[in-house]
Design a protein around this motif. Structure first.
Motif, PDB file in Angstrom:
ATOM      1  N   ASP A 131      -3.961  -9.533  -8.480  1.00  0.00           N
ATOM      2  CA  ASP A 131      -2.016  -9.037  -8.287  1.00  0.00           C
ATOM      3  C   ASP A 131      -1.644  -8.206  -8.320  1.00  0.00           C
ATOM      4  OD1 ASP A 131      -2.434 -11.115 -10.190  1.00  0.00           O
ATOM      5  OD2 ASP A 131      -3.318 -10.569 -11.456  1.00  0.00           O
ATOM      6  N   ASN A 132      -2.474  -7.426  -7.393  1.00  0.00           N
ATOM      7  CA  ASN A 132      -2.454  -5.891  -6.746  1.00  0.00           C
ATOM      8  C   ASN A 132      -0.647  -6.316  -5.663  1.00  0.00           C
ATOM      9  OD1 ASN A 132      -1.783  -3.401  -5.549  1.00  0.00           O
ATOM     10  ND2 ASN A 132      -2.979  -2.658  -6.186  1.00  0.00           N
ATOM     11  N   ALA A 133       0.285  -6.202  -5.682  1.00  0.00           N
ATOM     12  CA  ALA A 133       1.152  -6.466  -5.336  1.00  0.00           C
ATOM     13  C   ALA A 133       1.276  -5.437  -3.542  1.00  0.00           C
ATOM     14  CB  ALA A 133       2.640  -6.195  -5.725  1.00  0.00           C
ATOM     15  N   ALA A 134       1.228  -4.115  -3.953  1.00  0.00           N
ATOM     16  CA  ALA A 134       0.912  -3.378  -2.558  1.00  0.00           C
ATOM     17  C   ALA A 134      -0.276  -3.685  -1.449  1.00  0.00           C
ATOM     18  CB  ALA A 134       1.021  -1.766  -3.260  1.00  0.00           C
ATOM     19  N   LEU A 135      -1.208  -4.262  -2.559  1.00  0.00           N
ATOM     20  CA  LEU A 135      -2.774  -4.331  -1.268  1.00  0.00           C
ATOM     21  C   LEU A 135      -2.199  -5.416  -0.632  1.00  0.00           C
ATOM     22  CD1 LEU A 135      -5.073  -3.466  -0.456  1.00  0.00           C
ATOM     23  CD2 LEU A 135      -6.091  -4.877  -2.781  1.00  0.00           C
ATOM     24  N   ARG A 136      -1.492  -6.294  -2.032  1.00  0.00           N
ATOM     25  CA  ARG A 136      -0.846  -8.127  -1.377  1.00  0.00           C
ATOM     26  C   ARG A 136      -0.197  -7.607   0.291  1.00  0.00           C
ATOM     27  NH1 ARG A 136       0.810 -13.213  -4.605  1.00  0.00           N
ATOM     28  NH2 ARG A 136      -1.716 -12.094  -5.601  1.00  0.00           N
ATOM     29  N   GLU A 137       1.123  -6.883  -0.156  1.00  0.00           N
ATOM     30  CA  GLU A 137       1.492  -6.530   0.920  1.00  0.00           C
ATOM     31  C   GLU A 137       1.580  -6.215   2.159  1.00  0.00           C
ATOM     32  OE1 GLU A 137       5.251  -6.829   3.306  1.00  0.00           O
ATOM     33  OE2 GLU A 137       4.801  -7.663   1.472  1.00  0.00           O
ATOM     34  N   ASP A 138       0.140  -5.364   2.372  1.00  0.00           N
ATOM     35  CA  ASP A 138      -0.340  -4.315   3.117  1.00  0.00           C
ATOM     36  C   ASP A 138      -1.501  -5.612   3.942  1.00  0.00           C
ATOM     37  OD1 ASP A 138       0.759  -1.741   2.637  1.00  0.00           O
ATOM     38  OD2 ASP A 138      -1.223  -1.205   1.509  1.00  0.00           O
ATOM     39  N   ILE A 139      -2.174  -6.145   3.289  1.00  0.00           N
ATOM     40  CA  ILE A 139      -3.035  -7.391   3.770  1.00  0.00           C
ATOM     41  C   ILE A 139      -2.499  -8.198   4.930  1.00  0.00           C
ATOM     42  CG2 ILE A 139      -5.102  -9.517   3.089  1.00  0.00           C
ATOM     43  CD1 ILE A 139      -5.542  -6.482   3.258  1.00  0.00           C
ATOM     44  N   ASN A 140      -1.277  -8.893   3.994  1.00  0.00           N
ATOM     45  CA  ASN A 140      -0.204  -9.680   5.014  1.00  0.00           C
ATOM     46  C   ASN A 140       0.448  -9.371   5.963  1.00  0.00           C
ATOM     47  OD1 ASN A 140       0.128 -12.172   3.227  1.00  0.00           O
ATOM     48  ND2 ASN A 140       1.435 -11.412   1.704  1.00  0.00           N
ATOM     49  N   ARG A 141       0.515  -8.114   6.195  1.00  0.00           N
ATOM     50  CA  ARG A 141       0.876  -7.392   7.199  1.00  0.00           C
ATOM     51  C   ARG A 141      -0.184  -6.804   8.258  1.00  0.00           C
ATOM     52  NH1 ARG A 141       5.912  -5.959   7.428  1.00  0.00           N
ATOM     53  NH2 ARG A 141       7.161  -5.911   5.473  1.00  0.00           N
ATOM     54  N   TYR A 142      -1.299  -7.350   7.611  1.00  0.00           N
ATOM     55  CA  TYR A 142      -2.422  -6.669   8.551  1.00  0.00           C
ATOM     56  C   TYR A 142      -3.005  -7.755   9.247  1.00  0.00           C
ATOM     57  CZ  TYR A 142      -7.308  -6.719   9.453  1.00  0.00           C
ATOM     58  OH  TYR A 142      -8.904  -6.597   9.909  1.00  0.00           O
ATOM     59  N   LEU A 143      -2.723  -9.435   8.525  1.00  0.00           N
ATOM     60  CA  LEU A 143      -3.323 -10.220   8.978  1.00  0.00           C
ATOM     61  C   LEU A 143      -2.400 -10.444   9.832  1.00  0.00           C
ATOM     62  CD1 LEU A 143      -4.534 -12.372   5.601  1.00  0.00           C
ATOM     63  CD2 LEU A 143      -5.899 -11.480   7.469  1.00  0.00           C
ATOM     64  N   LYS A 144      -0.948 -10.627   9.580  1.00  0.00           N
ATOM     65  CA  LYS A 144       0.278 -10.515  10.747  1.00  0.00           C
ATOM     66  C   LYS A 144      -0.297 -10.373  12.178  1.00  0.00           C
ATOM     67  CE  LYS A 144       4.884 -11.173  11.647  1.00  0.00           C
ATOM     68  NZ  LYS A 144       4.988 -12.985  12.213  1.00  0.00           N
ATOM     69  N   SER A 145      -0.381  -8.719  12.087  1.00  0.00           N
ATOM     70  CA  SER A 145      -0.710  -7.912  13.212  1.00  0.00           C
ATOM     71  C   SER A 145      -2.134  -8.507  13.798  1.00  0.00           C
ATOM     72  CB  SER A 145      -0.924  -6.898  12.134  1.00  0.00           C
ATOM     73  OG  SER A 145      -1.786  -6.628  12.158  1.00  0.00           O
ATOM     74  N   VAL A 146      -3.170  -9.062  13.064  1.00  0.00           N
ATOM     75  CA  VAL A 146      -3.953  -9.683  14.194  1.00  0.00           C
ATOM     76  C   VAL A 146      -3.875 -10.826  14.287  1.00  0.00           C
ATOM     77  CG1 VAL A 146      -6.573 -10.555  13.472  1.00  0.00           C
ATOM     78  CG2 VAL A 146      -6.169  -7.996  12.519  1.00  0.00           C
TER      79      VAL A 146
END
Length: 616
Positions: A86-101
């Motif tokens: 439920d951590n929105a900031a962490l979810r945003e970071d991981i979304n962008r990390y997966l997109k870059s990978v």
């Protein structure tokens, strides 16, 4: 008696016609079957090559991504997200990390799922439709990963409606599985390369449903009847989402001349295909190449027709000859002079034919002598290559022995002086140094003797560190004369399945070539590394020289091909090394390193150290 002769001739013609007819029928039936078998076998050989290439392309494309899910699953950010979804900031970071990978690896999608199957992060989080918020718990790759396994699965995406191959890995936190990370790989590029040509490539799943093909009208059709049981098993995993499954209109399956044939009726016509198949058990796929038999059967028909035409011409020639002889026999008494002329011409033609035969025999003898001379020349070239190698090794040996011998002479003279002065302890130290130098020369001699020994050893586990140590002692002189430096990065405890002497020969040749490459260059480093890669061990030798010309890189393992100057090599070293590694069931490859210089990579099967102890 003339009437009896006419009757005999008539009977002979009828008998000959009957024989020709029987022979023609035999050619049309047996010859047709034989020709069809020959051309189908030729077509099967072409299709087998196509099949191997298609399977290799699929395996290569999938192996590129297979090891990535476990690596990303170990990312601390991914683990933190499944602990706190439920951590929105962490979810945003991981979304962008997966997109870059995903962008970097050129994959289709990457996403993270919780143990209930809900997707909480995905590389397509910012596009529609997105996987975020979707539940894929019905997919086998999910529940197999939740069971602790690395899974793979091919399916039509229920959200994106795009086909893809899925790799999944459990996300472990301690001993618990807290989620699943999934890679989706797009195979459209490989499929598009199959379009066109005189063959069709199809890939089917365990239920016989075609999910990859260059023919769009064959997609999602079944090679096997789509029974309710097959549809139910496919529906459980929603492998093909809402795609309409239908049977491929296979009219007939048969075997001809040992080959599998399939007749497919579509668009108002039926086409017969030669079928070759290969299984990919790691993916649960069956890859098939379908080659139309029309060309092979047409070639067989043309061959039979040509044979029948030749038979007809032969029959006509025989009839003409018989009639001619009959006329000659009837007119023999009246045309004695003409017959003598004919006999004289036959004798002349026979003499001419004998002359031609003698000329052909001389040409055959000359070609045989030329072939013998060519083989002798090739043997001399191989021997010259051996002598050149011995010359280089002798120079290295002279260099390696000269310095220790000079040192021995100096220490011996000093020892005599010290003994005269009563300094026995110092003289003893000199004698010890002489003994150490003798041990070094014996070690070099032992390695050279092993290097020159006839390689009749059997394959078995070989300690790589010992082989590399012996190799470096052999090439030390060549490395020193080139002013080069060896930089080692060898993983300890590596064992390979090979022969130690022949493996030394290969490494000596490759390192010697590297020394030649850097001898006149500004950077004279030679990097020698060895590491484990799954069930294999990779040995890499990289120089910092000018590299390999792209125009010849595909030919450097050919016999007698060399890029060195005249008198500096025969081009046999790499060819021999390539075949030695091939005898070890390994591989030898060459490439230009991205940072400059050439790199040779030896890949060998890994062996256990316990096998070495058992062998000893």
């Amino acid at each position: 008696m003339a009437w009896w002769s006419a009757i005999s001739k008539r009977r002979g013609l009828l008998l000959g016609a009957g024989l020709m007819l029987a022979l023609g029928l035999a050619i049309a039936t047996l010859g047709g079957a034989y020709a069809t078998n020959v051309y189908l076998n030729e077509a099967a050989n072409r299709a087998q090559t196509t099949l191997r290439l298609a399977v290799a392309a699929l395996r290569g494309h999938m192996s590129r991504y297979e090891s990535l899910p476990p690596l990303i699953a170990e990312n601390e950010g991914v683990k933190a997200l499944v602990r706190d979804p439920d951590n929105a900031a962490l979810r945003e970071d991981i979304n962008r990390y997966l997109k870059s990978v995903n962008t970097l690896l050129e994959s289709s999608d990457i996403y993270v799922m919780l143990p209930d199957g809900m997707t909480i992060a995905a590389s397509n989080f910012d596009i529609s439709p997105t996987f975020v918020g979707e539940n894929f718990s019905y997919r086998p790759y999910f529940y197999e990963a939740m069971a602790g396994e690395r899974a793979r699965f091919f399916a039509l995406g229920t959200t994106s409606l795009k086909r893809g191959y899925y790799f999944s890995s459990p996300i472990r936190i301690g001993d618990a599985i807290a989620g699943v990370l999934v890679f989706k790989v797009d195979l459209d590029a490989i499929e598009n390369s199959w379009a066109g040509g005189d063959h069709e490539i199809i890939v089917s799943d365990p239920e016989g449903i075609i999910f990859m093909t260059g023919r769009r009208d064959w997609l999602f059709t079944g090679l096997l009847p789509l029974t309710p049981e097959r549809r139910a098993r496919t529906g459980e995993t929603r492998r093909y989402a809402n795609a309409v499954l239908r049977d491929l209109p296979v009219l007939r399956e048969a075997r001809d001349s040992g080959q599998e044939l399939m007749t497919i009726g579509q668009t108002g016509e039926a086409r017969e295909y030669l079928v070759l198949a290969d299984d990919m058990p790691e993916a649960g796929w069956t890859v098939k190449v379908l080659l139309e038999t029309g060309s092979a059967r047409a070639q067989a028909g043309t061959t039979v027709l040509a044979a029948l035409l030749l038979l007809g011409l032969a029959g006509m020639a025989i009839v003409s000859l018989v009639q001619r002889r009959a006329r000659l026999a009837e007119r023999m008494q009246l045309q004695q002079e003409a017959r003598e002329t004919l006999e004289r011409r036959v004798a002349e033609r026979t003499a001419a034919l004998a002359s031609v035969n003698h000329q052909l025999e001389r040409e055959v003898a000359e070609r045989t002598a030329t072939e013998i001379e060519l083989r002798k020349t090739q043997s001399d070239l191989v021997q010259a290559g051996k002598l050149a190698a011995l010359g280089q090794m002798s120079a290295a040996l002279s260099h390696e022995f000269n310095q220790p011998l000079s040192a021995v002479k100096t220490y011996a003279d000093n020892a005599l002086v010290l003994l005269d002065r009563g300094r026995a302890a110092d003289a003893g130290e000199n004698v010890s140094r002489i003994s150490a130098l003798a041990d070094r020369m014996a070690s070099i001699s032992r390695h050279l003797r092993n290097f020159a020994r006839k390689p009749n050893e059997k394959l078995g586990p070989v300690a790589l560190e010992g082989v590399i140590e012996a190799t470096l002692e052999i090439v030390a002189g060549r490395i020193g004369s080139a002013g080069a430096q060896i930089e080692q990065s060898v993983e300890p405890g590596l064992f390979v399945r090979a022969g130690s002497v022949r493996l030394q020969q290969v490494l000596v040749n490759i390192i010697g070539n590297a020394a030649d490459a850097v001898e006149d260059g500004p950077d004279r480093r030679i990097e020698l590394s060895a590491r484990r890669a799954g069930d294999t061990v990779e040995i890499a030798v990289r120089d910092h020289g000018p590299g390999i010309d792209k125009a010849v890189i595909g030919r450097i393992f050919d016999p007698f091909f060399t890029t060195k100057g005249v008198g500096k090599g025969l081009g046999l070293g790499l060819s021999i090394s390539y075949n030695i590694i091939k005898d070890f069931d390994g591989a030898l490859a060459a490439r230009n390193h991205p940072d400059g210089g050439a790199e040779f990579i030896v890949t060998l099967a890994s062996a256990s150290s316990s096998l070495v102890e058992a062998a000893e």
